[in-house]
Design an enzyme around this catalytic site. Structure first.
Site, PDB file in Angstrom:
ATOM      1  CD  GLU A 316      -6.319   1.818 -23.565  1.00  0.00           C
ATOM      2  OE1 GLU A 316      -6.623   2.394 -22.526  1.00  0.00           O
ATOM      3  OE2 GLU A 316      -5.888   2.406 -24.572  1.00  0.00           O
TER       4      GLU A 316
HETATM    5  C1  TNX Z   1      -4.288   4.484 -21.651  1.00  0.00           C
HETATM    6  S1  TNX Z   1      -1.790   3.206 -21.141  1.00  0.00           S
HETATM    7  C2  TNX Z   1      -3.704   4.196 -22.869  1.00  0.00           C
HETATM    8  C3  TNX Z   1      -3.563   5.264 -23.862  1.00  0.00           C
HETATM    9  C4  TNX Z   1      -4.016   6.591 -23.355  1.00  0.00           C
HETATM   10  C5  TNX Z   1      -3.657   6.734 -21.900  1.00  0.00           C
HETATM   11  C6  TNX Z   1      -3.967   8.063 -21.323  1.00  0.00           C
HETATM   12  C7  TNX Z   1      -2.118   2.512 -22.478  1.00  0.00           C
HETATM   13  C8  TNX Z   1      -1.321   1.370 -22.847  1.00  0.00           C
HETATM   14  N1  TNX Z   1      -3.131   2.998 -23.182  1.00  0.00           N
HETATM   15  O1  TNX Z   1      -4.263   4.910 -25.032  1.00  0.00           O
HETATM   16  O2  TNX Z   1      -3.418   7.581 -24.107  1.00  0.00           O
HETATM   17  O3  TNX Z   1      -4.347   5.741 -21.181  1.00  0.00           O
HETATM   18  O4  TNX Z   1      -3.458   8.194 -20.024  1.00  0.00           O
END
Ligand code: TNX
Length: 510
Positions: A316
């Site tokens: 992300e």
């Molecule tokens: C996505 S899954 C994220 C996290 C959040 C999560 C909540 C991932 C690699 N990153 O930053 O906590 O969703 O479900």
């Protein structure tokens, strides 16, 4: 009767009758390897675990003795022939558990599930079990960054996971909301970057001694710690301590819309971030002082970590231009390799020339987008392997159903059947089955504040994941699992572990 064994063992032969555990039953250590002191230590450690397990269920701690067994005793013998994690359990005139260190531990967890109450007595059905895991990486993750969980809570989490034969504890140690590990060369990280958590919950961090205590407890439960420093995004908290190496927050439409709809604050440089939006932060990728910082942090982390893996995030990084992201992931995985560890990253980093052998953690859907599948395959092409954590089946932080009080729902509503019915090697087309190193269930902590909350999301779905991780495909079948898991509520109750008991399962009181 279907025996309440989860994960299902490789070979189970049920014979008629049961062994009544004598009230004088002892744990007998048989010396399978005279002279080998480490073996002896391993069996002694196992003997104490077995005595604890019996005490928890039966209410009386058996004596631990050396020598010859008598009918009704529980016998432990070190036997390296079952591999590192395999074991046998035979219930005949005695209960006999054989294996090497982790195998003995897993055999004991199986015996824990076999114990049945029969009036005032305790019995074990007569069985021959010969068992070994399918996958080498059987993980759970706890997010201690969004919400900080103290050492005792992490230890409790380890005990729960190890009882289901998980062997990896991924700790998500850093995120926008907080930095949770003492780094001696960068003391401001915990002085300034650890004081709060999501929604202004109390902050906190692990001293090095705390972290070592977690590693030790994990190791006693045959779990390796996989620490994660999330990079280059999820780094707002670093900026509270060392503002010079972090970019100004990058707003995106999704973040602004989400903050508005949830009535959450937007990130402000230099102030703790109390919302749960993602994708707004990044370290300065082209600044050499960032790399001095990363070398300091990752060297200390490598020194603290006995296991082979260091996770360096990569998820992300929404505000980071793709070329910068790739350059960053290439260099940071090379740094981890130089420090003698195997890098692990979230699957997005598959776009980069990550270091040879880097492990990717796939968190897309069970039916991947073409881009996610490509990214996952790239790890195998570069000599690495993939951990499967599909967010719509393996995520432990998603709600069971729309009305469930805890959890998020962005990936899916994950009831027990959904958590159970997926096949790790069938997700990414053209990814060879051998390239799947195993599975992991991440438990993100935006919506959970206590151990009781952890239990609600963990039990019983972690049992479904455990079977996916451990049991051969021909031993896995939903209707059988549903029946077997129903017998485990009593084991969890005896351990005073809470959790959700969904109505689709018949929770027997045995
Ligand atoms: C996505 S899954 C994220 C996290 C959040 C999560 C909540 C991932 C690699 N990153 O930053 O906590 O969703 O479900």
């Amino acid at each position: 009767m279907t025996l309440p064994l989860v994960p299902a063992p490789s070979i189970l032969v049920e014979r008629t009758g049961a062994l009544a555990l004598a009230s004088s039953a002892r744990v007998v250590v048989e010396d399978g390897a005279p002279g080998a002191s480490t073996h002896r230590e391993q069996v002694d450690a196992a003997a104490s675990v077995l005595a604890d397990v019996i005490a928890e269920r039966v209410g009386r701690r058996p004596e631990i003795v050396d020598g010859a067994a008598e009918p009704g005793d529980l016998v432990l013998r070190h036997d390296p022939d079952h591999g590192a994690e395999g074991y046998t359990v035979r219930v005949g005139e005695v209960v006999r558990i054989e294996g090497a260190a982790a195998g003995l531990f897993y055999g004991i967890q199986t015996v824990r599930q076999l114990l049945m109450r029969d009036g005032a007595a305790w019995t074990l059905p007569r069985v021959d079990i010969d068992d070994a895991p399918r996958f080498e990486y059987r993980g759970v993750m706890l997010d201690v960054a969004r919400t900080f969980f103290d050492v005792d809570t992490v230890k409790a989490f380890i005990e729960r996971a190890a009882s289901l034969k998980f062997n990896r504890l991924h700790l998500h140690l850093t995120d926008d909301q907080g930095w949770r590990l003492q780094i001696e060369s960068r003391p401001l990280l915990t002085e300034k970057g650890a004081t709060t958590a999501v929604f202004g919950r109390p902050g906190g961090f692990y001293t090095k001694a705390d972290f070592q205590e977690i590693v030790r407890h994990a190791s006693a439960h045959h779990m390796l710690v996989v620490p994660e420093i999330d990079l280059p995004g999820h780094t707002h908290a670093i900026g509270l301590a060392y503002p010079g190496i972090v970019e100004e927050p990058v707003m995106n439409d999704a973040l602004i819309a989400q903050a508005e709809s949830l009535n959450q604050p937007l990130p402000i440089s230099g102030e703790p971030y109390l919302g749960w939006g993602v994708g707004h932060s990044s370290v300065k990728i082209h600044d050499e002082s960032t790399w001095e910082f990363l070398r300091d942090v990752l060297s200390e982390l490598a020194d603290l970590t006995p296991g082979p893996y260091l996770h360096v995030g990569g998820d992300e990084a929404l505000g980071t231009p793709p070329a910068d992201f790739d350059a960053f992931m290439e260099r940071v995985t090379a740094l981890v390799a130089e420090l003698g560890k195997t890098p692990v990253t979230w699957h997005e980093a598959g776009s980069a020339q990550v270091a040879e052998g880097t492990i990717g953690q796939y968190w897309g859907s069970v039916t991947p987008s073409a881009a996610h599948a490509d990214e996952a395959r790239r790890f195998a092409e570069r000599g690495g392997r993939v951990i499967m954590s599909p967010s719509d089946t393996a995520y432990l932080d998603q709600k069971y159903d729309a009305d469930f009080a805890l959890g998020l729902d962005w990936a899916a509503l994950i009831d027990l059947k959904t958590a159970y019915e997926w096949e790790p090697t069938a997700i990414v087309d053209d990814l060879p089955a051998e390239a799947v190193i195993g599975v992991e269930g991440p438990l993100w902590s935006e919506t959970i504040a206590t151990l009781a909350d952890i239990d609600q999301l963990f039990f019983p779905r972690a049992a479904a994941l455990a079977e996916t991780a451990w049991s051969a495909t021909d031993r896995r079948e939903w209707s059988s699992f549903r029946e077997r898991v129903g017998g485990l509520g009593a084991v969890w109750d005896a351990a005073e572990w809470g959790g959700h008991r969904p109505a689709e399962v018949n929770w027997s009181n045995r």
